[in-house]
Scaffold this motif. Structure first.
Motif, short mmCIF file in Angstrom:
data_model
loop_
_atom_site.label_atom_id
_atom_site.label_comp_id
_atom_site.label_asym_id
_atom_site.label_seq_id
_atom_site.Cartn_x
_atom_site.Cartn_y
_atom_site.Cartn_z
N GLN A 1 0.82 -1.21 0.00
CA GLN A 1 0.00 0.00 0.00
C GLN A 1 0.85 1.26 0.00
O GLN A 1 0.49 2.26 -0.61
N CYS A 2 1.97 1.21 0.71
CA CYS A 2 2.84 2.39 0.81
C CYS A 2 4.03 2.31 -0.15
O CYS A 2 4.90 3.17 -0.12
N GLU A 3 4.04 1.28 -0.99
CA GLU A 3 5.10 1.09 -1.97
C GLU A 3 6.48 1.20 -1.35
O GLU A 3 7.34 1.96 -1.81
N THR A 4 6.69 0.45 -0.28
CA THR A 4 7.98 0.47 0.40
C THR A 4 8.29 -0.89 0.98
O THR A 4 7.42 -1.73 1.07
N SER A 5 9.52 -1.06 1.38
CA SER A 5 9.94 -2.30 2.03
C SER A 5 10.12 -2.02 3.51
O SER A 5 11.11 -1.43 3.93
N ILE A 6 9.15 -2.44 4.32
CA ILE A 6 9.24 -2.26 5.76
C ILE A 6 10.47 -2.96 6.32
O ILE A 6 11.20 -2.36 7.12
N PRO A 7 10.77 -4.21 5.90
CA PRO A 7 11.98 -4.84 6.44
C PRO A 7 13.26 -4.05 6.15
O PRO A 7 14.13 -3.95 7.01
N SER A 8 13.37 -3.46 4.97
CA SER A 8 14.56 -2.64 4.65
C SER A 8 14.62 -1.41 5.54
O SER A 8 15.69 -1.05 6.04
N LEU A 9 13.48 -0.79 5.74
CA LEU A 9 13.43 0.39 6.59
C LEU A 9 13.86 0.05 8.01
O LEU A 9 14.69 0.74 8.60
N VAL A 10 13.33 -1.04 8.53
CA VAL A 10 13.67 -1.45 9.89
C VAL A 10 15.13 -1.86 9.99
O VAL A 10 15.84 -1.45 10.91
N SER A 11 15.62 -2.65 9.03
CA SER A 11 17.00 -3.14 9.14
C SER A 11 18.02 -2.01 9.02
O SER A 11 19.06 -2.05 9.66
N GLN A 12 17.71 -0.98 8.24
CA GLN A 12 18.68 0.10 8.06
C GLN A 12 18.53 1.23 9.07
O GLN A 12 19.49 1.96 9.33
N CYS A 13 17.33 1.39 9.65
CA CYS A 13 17.09 2.58 10.47
C CYS A 13 16.67 2.32 11.91
O CYS A 13 16.52 3.28 12.68
N SER A 14 16.46 1.08 12.30
CA SER A 14 15.90 0.84 13.63
C SER A 14 16.74 1.39 14.76
O SER A 14 16.22 1.88 15.75
N GLU A 15 18.06 1.37 14.62
CA GLU A 15 18.90 1.88 15.71
C GLU A 15 18.75 3.39 15.90
O GLU A 15 19.05 3.91 16.96
N TYR A 16 18.24 4.07 14.89
CA TYR A 16 18.08 5.52 14.98
C TYR A 16 16.69 5.95 15.44
O TYR A 16 16.50 7.12 15.76
N ILE A 17 15.74 5.02 15.42
CA ILE A 17 14.36 5.40 15.75
C ILE A 17 13.77 4.64 16.93
O ILE A 17 12.65 4.91 17.32
N ARG A 18 14.52 3.72 17.51
CA ARG A 18 13.96 2.97 18.64
C ARG A 18 13.83 3.87 19.86
O ARG A 18 14.53 4.88 19.99
N VAL A 19 12.93 3.49 20.74
CA VAL A 19 12.57 4.32 21.89
C VAL A 19 13.75 4.62 22.82
O VAL A 19 14.01 5.77 23.11
N PRO A 20 14.49 3.62 23.31
CA PRO A 20 15.55 4.01 24.25
C PRO A 20 16.74 4.66 23.52
O PRO A 20 17.01 4.35 22.37
N GLY A 21 17.39 5.57 24.22
CA GLY A 21 18.62 6.17 23.70
C GLY A 21 18.45 7.55 23.11
O GLY A 21 17.33 8.01 22.88
N PRO A 22 19.58 8.18 22.83
CA PRO A 22 19.57 9.55 22.29
C PRO A 22 19.32 9.58 20.79
O PRO A 22 19.39 8.56 20.12
N GLU A 23 19.04 10.78 20.29
CA GLU A 23 18.96 10.96 18.84
C GLU A 23 20.36 10.83 18.26
O GLU A 23 21.31 11.43 18.77
N ILE A 24 20.49 10.02 17.22
CA ILE A 24 21.77 9.79 16.56
C ILE A 24 21.57 10.09 15.08
O ILE A 24 20.60 9.61 14.49
N PRO A 25 22.47 10.88 14.48
CA PRO A 25 22.33 11.13 13.05
C PRO A 25 22.33 9.80 12.28
O PRO A 25 23.14 8.92 12.56
N PRO A 26 21.41 9.65 11.34
CA PRO A 26 21.28 8.39 10.61
C PRO A 26 22.43 8.16 9.63
O PRO A 26 23.07 9.09 9.16
N SER A 27 22.63 6.89 9.31
CA SER A 27 23.65 6.50 8.33
C SER A 27 23.17 6.84 6.92
O SER A 27 21.98 7.08 6.68
#
Length: 107
Positions: free
Chosen positions: A29-55
């Motif tokens: 529906q959103c024309e995207t790959s949720i697994p790719s988004l999670v695998s590449q970005c999860s460390e930057y968006i998970r609840v615990p921890g500080p904001e970290i500039p994304p890779s």
């Protein structure tokens, strides 16, 4: 260290499972790959921890995602794992312009 890696992998699997399990077809529906988004970005968006500039890899995936579409599918369960504030931080750090007043989850 192994315990930390296991925890990270578990978090990724829970987020992917939650997104795909509750919203079968959200990727299509959103024309995207949720697994790719999670695998590449999860460390930057998970609840615990500080904001970290994304890779660069995370930004490459984020730039291909229809964020307003995905935001329609964010539930309170997902918000327990994913910080919507960090999602906005990552999106803007990757050069995306978000519409003022855009709602993503409860944010």
């Amino acid at each position: 260290m192994a315990s930390s890696s296991f925890g990270f992998l578990s978090l990724m699997l829970v987020v992917v499972g939650t997104l795909l399990g509750e919203y079968n077809g959200v990727s299509a529906q959103c024309e995207t790959s949720i697994p790719s988004l999670v695998s590449q970005c999860s460390e930057y968006i998970r609840v615990p921890g500080p904001e970290i500039p994304p890779s660069t890899d995370c930004c490459d995936v984020v730039k291909s995602v229809d964020i307003p579409c995905i935001c329609k599918y964010v539930t309170p369960e997902i918000e327990k794992l994913v910080s919507m504030e960090k999602v906005v931080f990552v999106a803007t750090a990757c050069g995306l312009t978000l519409q003022p007043g855009m709602k993503c989850g409860s944010t």
